[in-house]
Scaffold this motif. Structure first.
Motif, PDB file in Angstrom:
ATOM      1  N   THR A   1      -1.819   1.736  -3.690  1.00  0.00           N
ATOM      2  CA  THR A   1      -3.081   2.361  -4.087  1.00  0.00           C
ATOM      3  C   THR A   1      -3.816   2.899  -2.870  1.00  0.00           C
ATOM      4  O   THR A   1      -4.329   4.020  -2.890  1.00  0.00           O
ATOM      5  N   ARG A   2      -3.844   2.118  -1.798  1.00  0.00           N
ATOM      6  CA  ARG A   2      -4.530   2.557  -0.568  1.00  0.00           C
ATOM      7  C   ARG A   2      -3.858   3.801   0.005  1.00  0.00           C
ATOM      8  O   ARG A   2      -4.534   4.753   0.403  1.00  0.00           O
TER       9      ARG A   2
ATOM     10  N   ASP B   1      -4.734   6.802  -2.153  1.00  0.00           N
ATOM     11  CA  ASP B   1      -6.120   7.213  -1.911  1.00  0.00           C
ATOM     12  C   ASP B   1      -6.253   7.955  -0.582  1.00  0.00           C
ATOM     13  O   ASP B   1      -6.954   8.966  -0.485  1.00  0.00           O
TER      14      ASP B   1
ATOM     15  N   SER C   1       3.139  -3.359  -1.939  1.00  0.00           N
ATOM     16  CA  SER C   1       2.293  -4.134  -2.851  1.00  0.00           C
ATOM     17  C   SER C   1       1.457  -3.128  -3.627  1.00  0.00           C
ATOM     18  O   SER C   1       1.299  -1.980  -3.203  1.00  0.00           O
ATOM     19  N   GLU C   2       0.913  -3.583  -4.742  1.00  0.00           N
ATOM     20  CA  GLU C   2       0.095  -2.665  -5.536  1.00  0.00           C
ATOM     21  C   GLU C   2      -1.108  -2.174  -4.744  1.00  0.00           C
ATOM     22  O   GLU C   2      -1.459  -0.997  -4.775  1.00  0.00           O
ATOM     23  N   GLY C   3      -1.726  -3.074  -3.990  1.00  0.00           N
ATOM     24  CA  GLY C   3      -2.889  -2.694  -3.188  1.00  0.00           C
ATOM     25  C   GLY C   3      -2.537  -1.698  -2.096  1.00  0.00           C
ATOM     26  O   GLY C   3      -3.278  -0.744  -1.856  1.00  0.00           O
ATOM     27  N   ALA C   4      -1.394  -1.905  -1.426  1.00  0.00           N
ATOM     28  CA  ALA C   4      -0.974  -0.986  -0.363  1.00  0.00           C
ATOM     29  C   ALA C   4      -0.630   0.383  -0.936  1.00  0.00           C
ATOM     30  O   ALA C   4      -0.988   1.416  -0.363  1.00  0.00           O
TER      31      ALA C   4
END
Length: 97
Positions: free
Chosen positions: A47-48, A51, A42-45
């Motif tokens: 990105t995480r 980071d 997912s986009e959030g995963a």
């Protein structure tokens, strides 16, 4: 006025940041190739994970790239399956309640 000591400190900071960025690029390359082939979780995963890789790259050597990416992915709640230096699977790992 900035003196020689401050200039040397800035130079060392830039060198350290360059090494950190190089490690980040090297560490993310196999994940990027995997995501291109199979898609990211997912986009959030994604990105995480990116980071976390950047954070873990601090004060590590380029030779540690595989450990850095493995640690970051695990902290994000995933596991990696490696074949040599290539990621062949990225699996979600449920965390205990």
């Amino acid at each position: 006025m900035i003196g020689p000591a401050e200039i040397e400190d800035m130079r060392l900071d830039l060198v350290a940041f360059q090494e950190r960025a190089m490690l980040y690029d090297i560490a993310l390359a196999p994940l990027h190739r995997h995501w291109v082939r199979r898609g990211g979780p997912s986009e959030g995963a994604v990105t995480r994970i990116c980071d976390l890789v950047f954070a873990k790259a601090d004060e590590r050597t380029v030779a540690d790239w595989k450990a850095v990416v493995s640690e970051a992915v695990e902290e994000a709640g995933y596991g990696l399956l490696w074949e040599g230096d290539e990621v062949i699977a990225l699996e979600a790992r449920p965390r205990p309640i």
